[in-house]
Design an enzyme around this catalytic site. Structure first.
Site, short mmCIF file in Angstrom:
data_model
loop_
_atom_site.label_atom_id
_atom_site.label_comp_id
_atom_site.label_asym_id
_atom_site.label_seq_id
_atom_site.Cartn_x
_atom_site.Cartn_y
_atom_site.Cartn_z
NE ARG A 16 10.01 18.70 -6.73
CZ ARG A 16 9.72 19.84 -7.32
NH1 ARG A 16 9.41 20.88 -6.59
NH2 ARG A 16 9.72 19.93 -8.62
CB THR A 17 8.87 17.49 1.52
OG1 THR A 17 8.80 18.87 1.30
CG2 THR A 17 8.89 17.20 2.99
CD GLN A 18 13.13 12.85 -0.85
OE1 GLN A 18 12.07 12.32 -1.15
NE2 GLN A 18 14.15 12.93 -1.67
#
Lengths: 243, 249
Positions: A16-18
């Site tokens: 996922r977007t970190q």
């Protein structure tokens, strides 16, 4: 942006977007007599580099609203695309009604909160302001929603560093029924503080306003800064060195 | 034209010995029995007009729209079964939206007409689907200028200067052919369309009707919209006057 499948074969877990890459800094907005005023700088940073200097982070949405965003710029562009689809289908109904700022704020809140629940947020803090005719006459609206879905409505909003540096000023000096000129002065006061103290801000700002007549986004301009403080003249004076 | 297709007309997947698909022809009958719709291509845009037959005095004015926006720059006027028409409009909207999502640009009118035509044609290929009982006139304004397409229940889509469908289509086409479309502006065009629709309306057979007019032109900033009220009233008045003049002869 969004989920990235790892390069390794055998399909592992999607990530996922970190963290965000290209980001905009604070947005400030406040209600005034004729509507809502919103302002921010025109910069987008790539980490600590002030990479892009002519970025418009405030856009008009439909006839009645303005949206300003801080955070990941590509996510903002995607949100603008969603809003384009929304306003187009609203327009095609052709039923004499059009989406107002409260409705758009509500829509964006759903989008942001749903993404957060999937652990794949749109990395933004969005400011939504506008004016629309309601049962009590022209109703001004100003709200904000962020990447975890927290949303609220207020008379003055600031995102990012603005939360810490601008909100105290706004709380002290905002009044109901400010004129446009007074509102611009107050906004510029906040923008100047942010320019001095926020490392990611640049000296190029845009102010936008929305009234019943429609929205106006003014061309970018710079603020005058003052660096002639006596302490800056001889910075080493009084400093104890170890050499 | 009413030949009985005994035996060969039970399914849309059956050809008759003389190469006709009767189900599609029957679908066209539904279009022929509906209120007239007219579309013309003027030099600065498109005008679409619909003779919306009012079946009941209880109906609210402005309801049951027959002209729909498919995208900012295009509109669709529907003749025939209204519910079928709504499905075509819905499909056209979604095609336009998905094209823009993928290519980042509004769909061209030609592409949109092709897609609508394909979709209508699709429903003439399978026995478990029935053909659409409606024909549509698609008007749009893109960077190739204003364009007018007509899509029939068979799925064919042609480009036109002027097109008409429905009860009064023959009379309407005759009237359209008399117009010098290449010199007409949309402002003049809406008056002509109103006159044509008022002219072909059969007072004896159908009582009340509502005139729906829309345009896409330079004046409307190349956006599809209902003709502004003042112009609409002006067009209606001119059409009424022309009718009375004709009756007076």
């Amino acid at each position: 942006m969004g989920s990235q499948a790892p390069a390794a074969a055998g399909g592992g877990q999607t990530q996922r977007t970190q963290y965000p890459y290209v980001t905009g800094t604070s947005v400030i907005a406040l209600k005034y007599k004729d509507g809502v005023i919103m302002a921010c700088d025109t910069g987008a940073s790539y980490g600590s580099t002030l990479r892009y200097k002519s970025v418009e982070r405030i856009k008009a949405v439909g006839k009645h609203s303005l949206i300003g965003a801080s955070g990941e710029f590509s996510d903002f562009q995607e949100i603008l695309r969603y809003l384009d689809e929304l306003t187009l289908s609203d327009h095609m109904w052709d039923d004499g009604n059009s989406l107002g700022p409260k409705e758009i704020h509500s829509y964006l809140t759903r989008v942001m909160y749903n993404r957060r629940n999937k652990f794949d947020p749109l990395w933004n803090s969005l400011v939504l302001g506008g004016v629309k005719k309601g049962p009590k006459g022209d109703e001004k609206y100003l709200g904000m929603v962020n990447m975890i879905g927290t949303h609220f409505e207020e008379n003055h909003i600031a995102t990012g560093f603005g939360n810490h540096l601008a909100i105290p000023i706004l709380r002290a000096e905002w009044r109901e029924d400010m004129t446009f000129e007074e509102a611009v002065k107050l906004v510029e006061k906040c923008l100047l503080v942010l320019l001095y103290r926020d490392r990611s801000s640049i000296n190029k700002f845009q102010i936008a306003k929305i009234t019943t007549e429609g929205s106006t986004i003014y061309p970018p301009y710079s603020l005058k800064t003052y660096w002639g403080f006596s302490h800056f003249e001889n910075p080493a004076q009084g400093a104890v060195g170890s050499w | 034209m009413s030949s009985i297709g005994t035996g060969y007309d039970l399914s849309v997947t059956t050809f008759s010995p003389d190469g006709r698909v009767f189900q599609v022809e029957y679908a066209t009958k539904a279009v022929d029995n509906s209120g007239t719709i007219v579309g013309i291509k003027c030099k600065d845009g498109i005008v679409l007009g619909v003779e919306k037959l009012v079946t009941s005095k209880m109906m609210l004015e402005g309801s049951n729209r027959r002209i729909h926006s498919v995208h900012g720059h295009s509109g669709l006027a529907v003749a025939g079964l209204a519910a079928d028409g709504r499905q075509i409009v819905s499909r056209a909207k979604s095609e336009a939206a998905s094209y823009e999502k993928v290519y980042g640009e509004p769909i061209s009118v030609k592409e949109l007409a092709d897609r609508v035509g394909s979709y209508v044609h699709l429903c003439t290929l399978y026995w478990w689907l029935r053909p659409f009982g409606c024909g549509v006139i698609l008007g749009g304004y893109d960077r190739d200028g204003p364009q007018l397409y007509m899509i029939e229940p068979s799925g064919v889509s042609y480009k036109y200067f002027g097109a008409a469908l429905g009860k009064g289509r023959q009379a309407a086409k005759t009237e359209i052919e008399k117009l010098k479309l290449s010199e007409l502006t949309c402002r003049e065009g809406i008056i002509e369309v109103a006159k044509i629709i008022y002219g072909v309306h059969d007072e004896a057979k159908d009582k009340a009707f509502e005139l729906e007019l829309s345009w896409i032109c330079d004046e409307s900033k190349r956006q599809h919209q209902k003709v502004p009220n003042d112009l609409l009233e002006h067009a209606k008045a001119a059409a009424q006057a022309a009718l009375e003049e004709m009756d007076a002869d």
